[in-house]
Write a protein that holds these residues in place. Structure first.
Motif, PDB file in Angstrom:
ATOM      1  N   UNK A   1      40.831  32.260 -21.489  1.00 42.26           N
ATOM      2  CA  UNK A   1      39.960  30.807 -21.365  1.00 42.26           C
ATOM      3  C   UNK A   1      40.854  29.794 -20.697  1.00 42.26           C
ATOM      4  N   UNK A   2      39.764  28.757 -20.087  1.00 49.70           N
ATOM      5  CA  UNK A   2      40.572  27.835 -19.548  1.00 49.70           C
ATOM      6  C   UNK A   2      39.711  26.443 -20.118  1.00 49.70           C
ATOM      7  N   UNK A   3      40.448  25.545 -20.433  1.00 46.22           N
ATOM      8  CA  UNK A   3      39.700  24.215 -20.795  1.00 46.22           C
ATOM      9  C   UNK A   3      40.316  23.183 -19.778  1.00 46.22           C
ATOM     10  N   UNK A   4      39.252  22.386 -19.516  1.00 45.60           N
ATOM     11  CA  UNK A   4      39.478  21.212 -18.374  1.00 45.60           C
ATOM     12  C   UNK A   4      39.240  19.901 -18.969  1.00 45.60           C
ATOM     13  N   UNK A   5      39.972  18.844 -18.986  1.00 42.03           N
ATOM     14  CA  UNK A   5      39.760  17.357 -19.193  1.00 42.03           C
ATOM     15  C   UNK A   5      41.067  16.629 -19.339  1.00 42.03           C
ATOM     16  N   UNK A   6      40.838  15.421 -19.922  1.00 47.88           N
ATOM     17  CA  UNK A   6      42.070  14.363 -19.959  1.00 47.88           C
ATOM     18  C   UNK A   6      42.797  14.487 -21.282  1.00 47.88           C
TER      19      UNK A   6
ATOM     20  N   UNK B   1      45.330  25.109 -20.084  1.00 47.85           N
ATOM     21  CA  UNK B   1      44.472  23.779 -20.104  1.00 47.85           C
ATOM     22  C   UNK B   1      44.804  23.292 -18.705  1.00 47.85           C
ATOM     23  N   UNK B   2      43.761  22.878 -18.163  1.00 50.29           N
ATOM     24  CA  UNK B   2      43.856  21.994 -16.881  1.00 50.29           C
ATOM     25  C   UNK B   2      43.778  20.778 -16.876  1.00 50.29           C
ATOM     26  N   UNK B   3      44.421  19.858 -16.346  1.00 45.89           N
ATOM     27  CA  UNK B   3      44.361  18.614 -16.217  1.00 45.89           C
ATOM     28  C   UNK B   3      44.916  17.862 -15.027  1.00 45.89           C
ATOM     29  N   UNK B   4      44.919  16.643 -14.777  1.00 42.82           N
ATOM     30  CA  UNK B   4      45.704  16.054 -13.745  1.00 42.82           C
ATOM     31  C   UNK B   4      46.801  14.928 -14.450  1.00 42.82           C
ATOM     32  N   UNK B   5      48.110  15.162 -14.359  1.00 42.59           N
ATOM     33  CA  UNK B   5      49.059  14.346 -15.082  1.00 42.59           C
ATOM     34  C   UNK B   5      49.988  13.778 -13.927  1.00 42.59           C
ATOM     35  N   UNK B   6      50.511  12.550 -14.338  1.00 44.92           N
ATOM     36  CA  UNK B   6      51.583  11.782 -13.352  1.00 44.92           C
ATOM     37  C   UNK B   6      52.898  12.433 -13.128  1.00 44.92           C
ATOM     38  N   UNK B   7      53.605  12.478 -12.546  1.00 47.54           N
ATOM     39  CA  UNK B   7      55.081  12.779 -12.463  1.00 47.54           C
ATOM     40  C   UNK B   7      55.876  11.912 -12.958  1.00 47.54           C
ATOM     41  N   UNK B   8      56.029  11.777 -14.538  1.00 43.26           N
ATOM     42  CA  UNK B   8      56.934  11.282 -15.181  1.00 43.26           C
ATOM     43  C   UNK B   8      57.448  11.664 -16.633  1.00 43.26           C
TER      44      UNK B   8
END
Length: 342
Positions: free
Chosen positions: A3-8, A51-58
């Motif tokens: 399974x893959x889920x995608x969101x914030x 889980x797939x998302x986009x996150x900052x490097x911090x």
């Protein structure tokens, strides 16, 4: 099955207990977000889920990733970027006749700034059988909407089953597009839709004379509503509609129905009193339904699992539904006494 889920996923800042914002000079910090909540549920049911998302490097985003890993969610497909920030939502828990309140702070988050081409879909979908998205991500920005449409199109190219929780959020649709305009296009790629009656009306522009009251719900009208959706989207294999009767912030009736175009399934109804935290209730239903549809041959049992799982979520603080298969199946079997287990 993979399974893959995608969101914030966001930082969740909640006033303690049922306090108003800053009644005490503190906020409880955890993480949450619709698609991440579904991933955690599936991981708790011993499923292989990413889980797939986009996150900052911090450092804050680092802690967010660690939290997901703690539950067994695979985070290796998460994209890290130098731009943007982690989104935030503030929560004030309601009680009795005072409703809960959510304040979003999501503009210019890393995923809100992301656009088509920013995600390598070959890598993201490697080995994936089931892809889950919601109507929340397309609402946060024009580019996130375009990225969401790209995601479902790429999933269908690869023969992946797509589920979507329509999740209408009126406070997020601010960039000029109407929800029905966007979600009507996205729904063309969806196999399994999940919604409540407002989601269907606002996200797809499909209405019927369904009225939610504190008494009983006319489930025949929900069958008609599901029939209209399936007729409008012949690619869709089924739609599940949750039936929440909100008598107060503390007391809800809870049930659901599932329509696959041939059979109309109705779940048991739960009376939920003294609600601890209802945020994430719909996500726990989605996670339970996805598990149930893939684990059981019986769609009635799949629906009952989803409703029982989401019933239990109302007793758990935080976005994540921290229950196991055995917890859910005990309630499905009629053990809802809450007696101490020794």
């Amino acid at each position: 099955m993979k399974f893959l889920t995608f969101g914030e996923i966001m930082l969740r800042l909640k006033a303690p207990g049922q306090e108003r914002f800053f009644q005490s000079p503190m906020l409880e910090a955890t993480f949450g977000g619709g698609e991440a909540n579904v991933a955690v549920s599936l991981a708790n049911y011993d499923q292989d889920v990413s889980f797939l998302t986009v996150l900052p490097k911090n450092a804050i985003a680092d802690e967010c990733v660690k939290e997901l890993r703690k539950f067994g969610v695979d985070t290796t497909r998460i994209v890290r970027t130098d731009s943007g920030r982690i989104g935030i939502y503030y929560l004030e828990g309601g009680a009795n006749q005072l409703p809960s309140k959510v304040v979003y702070d999501r503009e210019y988050s890393a995923i809100a700034l992301s656009k088509p081409g920013d995600i390598d879909w070959d890598k993201a979908f490697a080995g994936v059988d089931w892809f889950h998205i919601t109507g929340i991500t397309p609402a946060i920005s024009q580019s996130a909407m375009e990225l969401s449409l790209e995601s479902v199109q790429e999933a269908k190219k690869r023969g992946i089953t797509v589920s979507c929780d329509l999740n209408f959020r009126k406070n997020l649709w601010k960039y000029g597009k109407k929800a029905a305009e966007v979600m009507g296009e996205l729904a063309k790629f969806v196999d399994v839709a999940i919604a409540n009656e407002e989601d269907v009306q606002k996200s797809l522009g499909i209405t019927t004379d369904v009225v939610v009251e504190s008494g009983s719900l006319d489930r025949a009208k929900y069958r008609a509503l599901g029939d209209k959706v399936l007729k409008a989207y012949p690619n869709m294999k089924m739609i599940a509609i949750t039936l929440r009767e909100s008598k107060s912030a503390d007391t809800n009736g809870w049930a659901a129905c599932l329509n696959d175009g041939k059979t109309f399934y109705e779940s048991r109804r739960y009376e939920i009193n003294d609600i601890v935290d209802r945020v994430g209730g719909g996500d726990s239903f989605a996670g339970g339904l996805i598990y149930g549809l893939t684990a059981y041959d019986d769609r009635q049992k799949a629906l009952e699992f989803a409703v029982a799982a989401s019933c239990l979520k109302h007793s758990i603080i935080g976005d994540f539904n921290r229950v196991s298969i055995s917890d859910v199946e005990k309630l499905m079997g009629g053990d809802g006494t809450g007696r101490v287990q020794r």
